[in-house]
Design an enzyme around this catalytic site. Structure first.
Site, PDB file in Angstrom:
ATOM      1  CG  ASN A  73     -30.484  31.287  -8.002  1.00  0.00           C
ATOM      2  OD1 ASN A  73     -30.509  30.681  -6.929  1.00  0.00           O
ATOM      3  ND2 ASN A  73     -30.091  30.726  -9.137  1.00  0.00           N
ATOM      4  CE  LYS A 133     -26.342  31.308  -9.537  1.00  0.00           C
ATOM      5  NZ  LYS A 133     -25.585  31.140 -10.767  1.00  0.00           N
ATOM      6  CG  HIS A 166     -30.575  27.886 -12.295  1.00  0.00           C
ATOM      7  ND1 HIS A 166     -29.276  27.583 -12.634  1.00  0.00           N
ATOM      8  CD2 HIS A 166     -30.629  29.222 -12.137  1.00  0.00           C
ATOM      9  CE1 HIS A 166     -28.569  28.705 -12.662  1.00  0.00           C
ATOM     10  NE2 HIS A 166     -29.373  29.717 -12.371  1.00  0.00           N
ATOM     11  CD  GLU A 213     -25.781  27.628 -11.537  1.00  0.00           C
ATOM     12  OE1 GLU A 213     -26.331  27.590 -10.419  1.00  0.00           O
ATOM     13  OE2 GLU A 213     -25.267  28.666 -11.991  1.00  0.00           O
ATOM     14  CD  GLU A 242     -31.234  32.533 -15.045  1.00  0.00           C
ATOM     15  OE1 GLU A 242     -30.992  33.516 -14.359  1.00  0.00           O
ATOM     16  OE2 GLU A 242     -31.013  31.366 -14.667  1.00  0.00           O
ATOM     17  N   GLY A 280     -22.974  33.888 -14.460  1.00  0.00           N
ATOM     18  CA  GLY A 280     -21.779  33.868 -13.610  1.00  0.00           C
ATOM     19  C   GLY A 280     -20.481  34.103 -14.372  1.00  0.00           C
ATOM     20  CB  SER A 319     -23.387  38.648 -16.057  1.00  0.00           C
ATOM     21  OG  SER A 319     -22.669  37.442 -15.912  1.00  0.00           O
TER      22      SER A 319
HETATM   23  C1  PEP Z   1     -28.432  32.822 -12.184  1.00  0.00           C
HETATM   24  O1  PEP Z   1     -27.745  31.864 -11.870  1.00  0.00           O
HETATM   25  O2  PEP Z   1     -29.659  32.721 -12.164  1.00  0.00           O
HETATM   26  C2  PEP Z   1     -27.747  34.046 -12.611  1.00  0.00           C
HETATM   27  C3  PEP Z   1     -28.394  34.876 -13.364  1.00  0.00           C
HETATM   28  O3  PEP Z   1     -26.446  34.208 -12.161  1.00  0.00           O
HETATM   29  P1  PEP Z   1     -25.505  35.509 -12.367  1.00  0.00           P
HETATM   30  O4  PEP Z   1     -26.374  36.722 -12.158  1.00  0.00           O
HETATM   31  O5  PEP Z   1     -24.462  35.356 -11.336  1.00  0.00           O
HETATM   32  O6  PEP Z   1     -24.997  35.416 -13.764  1.00  0.00           O
END
Ligand code: PEP
Length: 251
Positions: free
Chosen positions: A9, A11, A96, A98, A168, A174, A214
């Protein structure tokens, strides 16, 4: 046998030119990943049409990060599922955290978007996950169960063939904080059980459930070794072709 998938992703990162270079690098290295692991990259809308020809002929598939909840018309700034299909998109991420947090994406809206995406022939990567407060209150199982019920229980076993679930935990996105393999596995197993209760054991067994938060080359192996973790949705680490490919190689 359910599919193993590593999805990136991106973003709101990279210019189109940078995105095309990244996609070229991912496509070039994709042959170095295990045959049974599928790769998906979810680019910004602006990049899709340019990235599609770059990854053609490789195993990398193309995803959007969202779609509109209407088919066409006076919805300024929105991008429809038919538009996504027309540029060669095969998937869209939906729900997601966000988007849930910053753009008021509700489960009700996600039902509409999921239906439109499936009707247009797009696969859906549906994200679910609890925030830190919910985790600390011990509500994580209930929160995730409710998200799954609110959205996916409106669909059929047949629809589930084109739906991937991504767990997630918001507190791990992040932040550099990864859920431990045990923490992730217990939620994945719970999601599979919830799916089995609605759609039957076979559909639950066949559904790909990704972990996101992460995930990086150094922790991917331990996460992916869990029985119910079928790969990852990768944010930050998907912006470096070598890291993204190394995560897929963790299988
Ligand atoms: C995401 O936003 O889907 C995600 C998993 O981000 P990160 O790997 O940066 O934590």
């Amino acid at each position: 046998m359910r599919k193993k998938i590593v999805a990136g992703n991106w973003k709101m990162n990279t210019t189109v030119q940078e995105g095309v270079s990244l996609a070229e690098a991912v496509a070039a290295k994709s042959a170095q990943t295990p045959e049974n692991v599928g790769l998906i990259i979810a680019t910004p809308f602006t990049h899709l049409a340019c990235v599609a020809p770059v990854i053609k002929g490789s195993k990398v598939q193309l995803s959007a990060q969202n779609c509109a909840d209407h088919t066409s018309g006076a919805y300024t700034g929105e991008v429809s599922v038919d538009m996504l299909k027309s540029v060669g998109c095969q998937w869209t991420i939906l729900g997601h955290s966000e988007r849930r947090q910053y753009y008021a994406e509700t489960d009700e809206k996600l039902v509409v978007k999921t239906r439109l995406a499936l009707e247009a022939g797009l696969g859906v990567i549906l994200c679910v996950g609890e925030n830190l407060e919910q985790r600390e209150a011990g509500k994580h199982f209930d929160v995730v169960k409710e998200q799954i019920e609110n959205v996916l229980f409106n669909f059929t076993a047949e629809d589930m063939k084109n739906i991937i679930v991504a767990y997630e935990p918001v507190w791990a996105i992040g932040t550099g904080k990864t859920a431990t393999a045990d923490q992730a596995e217990e939620i994945h197993a719970c999601i599979r059980k919830v799916l089995a209760g609605k759609f039957g054991e076979q559909v639950a067994e066949d559904t790909t459930i990704l972990y996101g938060g992460s995930c990086k080359p150094s922790n991917a192996h331990e996460l992916f070794a869990q029985k119910d973790i079928d790969g990852g949705l990768i944010g930050g680490a998907s912006l470096k072709a070598d890291d993204f490919i190394a995560i897929a190689q963790a299988y």
